[in-house]
Design a protein around this motif. Structure first.
Motif, PDB file in Angstrom:
ATOM      1  N   UNK A 170       0.866  -1.172   0.000  1.00 59.08           N
ATOM      2  CA  UNK A 170       0.000   0.000   0.000  1.00 59.08           C
ATOM      3  C   UNK A 170       0.901   1.219   0.000  1.00 59.08           C
ATOM      4  N   UNK A 171       0.813   2.057  -1.019  1.00 57.64           N
ATOM      5  CA  UNK A 171       1.710   3.213  -1.066  1.00 57.64           C
ATOM      6  C   UNK A 171       1.533   4.109   0.162  1.00 57.64           C
ATOM      7  N   UNK A 172       2.636   4.672   0.625  1.00 55.61           N
ATOM      8  CA  UNK A 172       2.585   5.608   1.741  1.00 55.61           C
ATOM      9  C   UNK A 172       1.816   6.858   1.328  1.00 55.61           C
ATOM     10  N   UNK A 173       2.106   7.358   0.120  1.00 50.46           N
ATOM     11  CA  UNK A 173       1.287   8.420  -0.461  1.00 50.46           C
ATOM     12  C   UNK A 173       1.497   8.454  -1.962  1.00 50.46           C
ATOM     13  N   UNK A 174       0.696   9.278  -2.641  1.00 49.46           N
ATOM     14  CA  UNK A 174       0.798   9.357  -4.090  1.00 49.46           C
ATOM     15  C   UNK A 174      -0.282   8.519  -4.749  1.00 49.46           C
ATOM     16  N   UNK A 175      -0.331   8.574  -6.085  1.00 50.02           N
ATOM     17  CA  UNK A 175      -1.367   7.794  -6.747  1.00 50.02           C
ATOM     18  C   UNK A 175      -0.832   7.041  -7.954  1.00 50.02           C
ATOM     19  N   UNK A 176      -1.482   5.926  -8.247  1.00 51.23           N
ATOM     20  CA  UNK A 176      -1.110   5.088  -9.375  1.00 51.23           C
ATOM     21  C   UNK A 176      -2.371   4.839 -10.194  1.00 51.23           C
ATOM     22  N   UNK A 177      -2.338   5.228 -11.473  1.00 54.58           N
ATOM     23  CA  UNK A 177      -3.491   5.010 -12.335  1.00 54.58           C
ATOM     24  C   UNK A 177      -3.096   4.023 -13.423  1.00 54.58           C
ATOM     25  N   UNK A 178      -3.881   2.943 -13.553  1.00 53.72           N
ATOM     26  CA  UNK A 178      -3.579   1.938 -14.567  1.00 53.72           C
ATOM     27  C   UNK A 178      -4.757   1.835 -15.511  1.00 53.72           C
ATOM     28  N   UNK A 179      -4.512   2.108 -16.789  1.00 58.88           N
ATOM     29  CA  UNK A 179      -5.543   1.981 -17.800  1.00 58.88           C
ATOM     30  C   UNK A 179      -6.810   2.755 -17.390  1.00 58.88           C
ATOM     31  N   UNK A 180      -6.614   3.933 -16.859  1.00 55.44           N
ATOM     32  CA  UNK A 180      -7.739   4.786 -16.504  1.00 55.44           C
ATOM     33  C   UNK A 180      -8.326   4.557 -15.118  1.00 55.44           C
ATOM     34  N   UNK A 181      -7.892   3.495 -14.421  1.00 49.43           N
ATOM     35  CA  UNK A 181      -8.443   3.212 -13.089  1.00 49.43           C
ATOM     36  C   UNK A 181      -7.429   3.589 -12.011  1.00 49.43           C
ATOM     37  N   UNK A 182      -7.899   4.328 -11.012  1.00 45.67           N
ATOM     38  CA  UNK A 182      -7.024   4.638  -9.878  1.00 45.67           C
ATOM     39  C   UNK A 182      -6.896   3.371  -9.033  1.00 45.67           C
ATOM     40  N   UNK A 183      -5.698   2.796  -9.002  1.00 49.44           N
ATOM     41  CA  UNK A 183      -5.544   1.532  -8.273  1.00 49.44           C
ATOM     42  C   UNK A 183      -4.955   1.745  -6.880  1.00 49.44           C
ATOM     43  N   UNK A 184      -4.844   3.000  -6.446  1.00 48.11           N
ATOM     44  CA  UNK A 184      -4.381   3.223  -5.074  1.00 48.11           C
ATOM     45  C   UNK A 184      -5.551   3.187  -4.102  1.00 48.11           C
ATOM     46  N   UNK A 185      -6.759   3.410  -4.621  1.00 53.94           N
ATOM     47  CA  UNK A 185      -7.930   3.353  -3.748  1.00 53.94           C
ATOM     48  C   UNK A 185      -8.291   1.880  -3.482  1.00 53.94           C
ATOM     49  N   UNK A 186      -9.316   1.654  -2.688  1.00 53.18           N
ATOM     50  CA  UNK A 186      -9.730   0.280  -2.403  1.00 53.18           C
ATOM     51  C   UNK A 186     -10.230  -0.369  -3.692  1.00 53.18           C
ATOM     52  N   UNK A 187      -9.746  -1.558  -3.971  1.00 49.35           N
ATOM     53  CA  UNK A 187     -10.049  -2.169  -5.256  1.00 49.35           C
ATOM     54  C   UNK A 187     -11.321  -3.007  -5.197  1.00 49.35           C
ATOM     55  N   UNK A 188     -12.123  -2.913  -6.254  1.00 53.27           N
ATOM     56  CA  UNK A 188     -13.280  -3.799  -6.366  1.00 53.27           C
ATOM     57  C   UNK A 188     -12.787  -5.148  -6.878  1.00 53.27           C
ATOM     58  N   UNK A 189     -13.660  -6.142  -6.820  1.00 56.00           N
ATOM     59  CA  UNK A 189     -13.291  -7.462  -7.332  1.00 56.00           C
ATOM     60  C   UNK A 189     -12.870  -7.405  -8.795  1.00 56.00           C
ATOM     61  N   UNK A 190     -13.665  -6.647  -9.565  1.00 57.01           N
ATOM     62  CA  UNK A 190     -13.375  -6.541 -11.001  1.00 57.01           C
ATOM     63  C   UNK A 190     -12.012  -5.879 -11.222  1.00 57.01           C
ATOM     64  N   UNK A 191     -11.720  -4.846 -10.408  1.00 58.93           N
ATOM     65  CA  UNK A 191     -10.416  -4.175 -10.530  1.00 58.93           C
ATOM     66  C   UNK A 191      -9.278  -5.149 -10.248  1.00 58.93           C
TER      67      UNK A 191
END
Ligand SMILES: Nc1ncnc2c1ncn2[C@@H]1O[C@H](COP(=O)(O)OP(=O)(O)OP(=O)(O)O)[C@@H](O)[C@H]1O
Ligand SMILES: Nc1ncnc2c1ncn2[C@@H]1O[C@H](COP(=O)(O)OP(=O)(O)OP(=O)(O)O)[C@@H](O)[C@H]1O
Ligand SMILES: [Mg+2]
Ligand SMILES: [Mg+2]
Lengths: 359, 310
Positions: free
Chosen positions: B66-87
């Motif tokens: 889990x990143x300490x801070x900052x954001x990671x976007x993959x293919x348009x989805x923010x993957x630093x937030x809580x991920x859904x099953x589909x994500x």
């Protein structure tokens, strides 16, 4: 003092697998003298690691030694020199008398030689307490010094970290520190610097060289990095499909290679000056060692192969006092074959550059 | 294949920080505010010394941390937030990592065919057993291993063969992004070249993007479109391969480039590498910010440093 510390004769090893016997080592001979550095290079799967594991007496359970001896010469507790054939001794005897103490090995995969449940300080100190007369305090001080010498910052704090908390290259350096900690006579480094950037690589190489000078130890480097070989080695052995196909002084093998496999190996080295879109690779793949090889194992990939290569295995032809190569191209009846033009030009370029150093 | 830099990046990492608290008094700041983007079909080379944070960035991107801070976007989805099953499913199939330490990332009790086929099995991407076996045989051949290797266990391989098992496991999923962490460093030059050529072919075929982590600059030069130079968790310089190699600005980048060893014994035995010592350099990475050198070439430094170096 030109005495032989390790003598490998006619080593031949197979592995039992579900698909059959894999004939991994097919007759290897070499000598190593005290204080010398030998590099072993060769394609992935050619038998470099297996050869050295045999020298440590730590072959996998499914290994079968078909023939050969590995004589190691060392000074025992009474200060008398004697030899043992490593292959005759059991693992327990080797653990008590040889491994970690007189021969230490830096393994290719650092995680396999580190205990994931023990902090690295403890792992360093334990080896020294086991194999030397040092006190705990002395061992701890030496551990910290070695960690600093392999370029690990905050060494005192790092002592308390576990392997998984270190980066790949740091783990590799910890293993190097452990290997050096008990002052071995022979240090075997299997790809010791593959995960390391050039600056730290240079530091480690300097460290090993210094220890070597101070204590006259012998070093075997297994590496695919020909730049490292150029830097450290006195001698080079080139392996292909379980055999040594060319050996000699490093200058002889690098400036005047004779085996077509060595030509391929040197040609595949990326060159910062050339700008090709694709890298050169040696065509084809190494032989399947499940089947017995007939003739020269490199022949199917060798554009210069002769008819005899399919029938008979080439002997080692002697070129100079130290330089040997096993290829029929060196037979007096063979047609005259030159190395590929691109390689020739590259070697000429290298030699011109080397001349600047007055050699 | 031309890369479209005007479109959406496949991966966007912004101001990523990854700290590890080892004890109350000791925190390792492995990654300190790193930003970069990777476009579809592109290869981004990440280089830097041992311990500079390369693997940590890779592991954060694939969300092993889990990143300490900052954001990671993959293919348009923010993957630093809580991920859904589909994500999660998307992440596990479309992003693959080839790990640095092949031995510890391969299950020792599984046969290689099942290690390689694991992703296929989980996501049921084949119709029948025969198709599965064919996919595995094909990928083994592509990475230069033989069909009979399929039934062996990881410890029964040479180091380089094992590394290729890890490569095959990632490639078989046809991912959009492959994080390749030192994936060729245990291979001899000829097989390195073979794997690098293979990765280029697959990129041509499938348009996959690579985050190629390595310390060997000569190989990075061959495979990368752009390069990022990392030191002590800071991304110090980034640009196209051409820009970095022909016009390195940061003294750290220069020292990296000066030290590449060649297979030339006499030259190597006489060479003194240019050294770079952060502590005595007078540079404080925390004071620096991105300066534009030209094109896509940026260097992280202060205004004074930029005036001095560029
Ligand atoms: N336990 C084993 N069972 C079966 N085959 C084995 C075993 N160990 C090694 N081999 C095989 O023996 C051959 C030589 O392996 P070795 O590890 O010596 O290669 P290497 O030259 O060190 O290669 P690399 O550069 O990839 O590390 C390889 O084909 C390998 O698959
Ligand atoms: N799980 C962890 N706990 C504590 N510290 C960690 C952890 N993982 C990494 N680190 C630390 O983070 C720093 C960066 O490590 P990382 O593995 O990212 O380096 P790297 O650039 O990949 O180096 P290498 O080239 O040696 O693999 C190191 O100081 C390492 O000790
Ligand atoms: Mg090996
Ligand atoms: Mg790493």
């Amino acid at each position: 003092m030109a005495d032989v510390i390790l003598n490998v004769k006619n080593l031949d090893i197979s592995f039992k697998t579900s698909a059959g016997m894999v004939h991994a080592i097919r007759g290897i001979d070499f000598d190593l003298e005290r204080g010398e550095t030998v590099a072993i290079v060769g394609e992935s799967g050619s038998g470099k690691s297996v050869t050295m594991k045999a020298a440590m007496g730590i072959l996998a359970k499914n290994a079968v030694v078909n023939s050969g001896t590995i004589d190691f010469t060392y000074k025992n507790q009474e200060g008398v020199y004697g030899s043992v054939n490593i292959l005759d001794k059991d693992k327990k005897w080797l653990r008590n008398h040889i491994n970690g103490k007189r021969i230490s090995m830096v393994f290719q995969d650092p995680m396999t030689s580190l205990d994931p449940t023990m902090n690295i300080g403890k792992q360093l100190v334990e080896g020294m307490l086991l194999h030397t007369n040092m006190t705990k305090e002395e061992a701890r001080a030496k551990a910290i010094r070695l960690l600093k010498e392999v370029g690990i910052e905050d060494a005192e704090k790092r002592m308390r970290q576990y392997p998984h908390q270190l980066s790949g290259g740091m783990r590799q350096r910890v293993v190097i520190a452990i290997a050096l900690s008990c002052d071995p006579d022979l240090l075997i480094c299997d790809e010791p610097t593959t995960a390391l950037d050039v600056t730290i690589q240079a530091k480690i190489i300097e460290l090993i060289k210094r220890v070597q000078k101070e204590r006259g130890i012998s070093v075997i480097y297994i590496t695919h990095d020909l730049g490292v070989v150029a830097k450290v080695a006195d001698y080079v052995n080139v392996m292909y499909a379980g055999k040594i196909v060319e050996k000699g002084l490093v200058d002889e093998v690098f400036y005047d290679p004779r085996h077509p496999y060595t030509w391929g190996l040197l040609s595949a080295m990326p060159d910062l000056d050339t700008d090709d879109d694709r890298l050169y690779t040696i065509p084809g793949s190494p032989p399947n060692l499940l089947q017995e090889v007939k003739g020269d194992a490199f022949a199917p990939r060798n554009q210069f192969a002769l008819e005899i290569d399919d029938k008979e295995e080439p002997p080692m032809f002697q070129l100079t006092k130290n330089h040997f190569a096993a290829t029929w191209l060196l037979d007096e009846r063979a047609p005259k074959v030159e190395m590929p033009k691109e390689l020739r030009e590259r070697l000429d370029r290298m030699k011109r550059e080397a001349e600047k150093y007055g050699n | 294949m031309a890369i479209d830099y005007s479109g959406q990046p496949l991966l966007k990492v912004e101001n990523l920080k990854q700290h590890f608290k080892v004890s109350n008094t000791y925190t390792v700041k492995a990654v300190e505010g790193v930003s970069f983007e990777i476009y579809p079909g592109e290869t981004y080379g990440l280089v830097g010394e041992s311990g500079s944070g390369k693997s940590t960035i890779g592991r954060s991107v694939i969300r092993l941390y889990d990143p300490t801070s900052g954001s990671i976007t993959f293919d348009g989805t923010d993957i630093t937030k809580k991920l859904t099953r589909a994500d999660k499913k998307k992440l596990r199939t479309e992003m693959q990592m080839i790990f640095q330490d092949p031995m510890s990332s391969l299950n020792p009790r599984k046969k290689v065919e099942d290690i390689i086929g694991e992703g296929l099995d989980i996501h049921h991407t084949y119709e029948n057993r025969a198709q599965r076996d064919r996919l595995i045989k094909d990928i083994l051949a592509k990475v230069g291993l033989a069909p009979e290797h399929a039934s062996r266990y990881p410890h029964q391989f040479s180091g380089g063969q094992r590394q290729r098992v890890g490569i095959a496991r990632a490639l078989i999923m046809n991912p959009k992004l492959i994080i390749a962490d030192e994936c060729i460093s245990a291979l001899d030059v000829s097989i390195q070249a073979q794997v690098v050529n293979l990765m280029k072919d697959i990129q041509q075929e499938t348009g996959a993007a690579y985050l190629f982590i390595a310390h060997d600059l000569s190989m990075v030069k061959y495979i990368s479109d752009r390069i990022g130079v990392l030191h002590l968790g800071h991304l110090l310089e980034t640009g196209t391969t051409e820009e970095i190699f022909s016009n390195p600005i940061h003294p750290y980048t220069k020292s990296l480039l000066s030290a590449i060893p060649e297979p030339n014994p006499i030259v190597e035995k006489n060479r003194v590498a240019e050294s770079y010592d952060y502590k005595t350099s007078g540079i404080d990475y925390n004071q620096g910010f991105n300066h534009h050198v030209g094109g896509s070439h940026y260097v992280k430094c202060t205004d004074q440093e930029f005036a001095k170096w560029a």
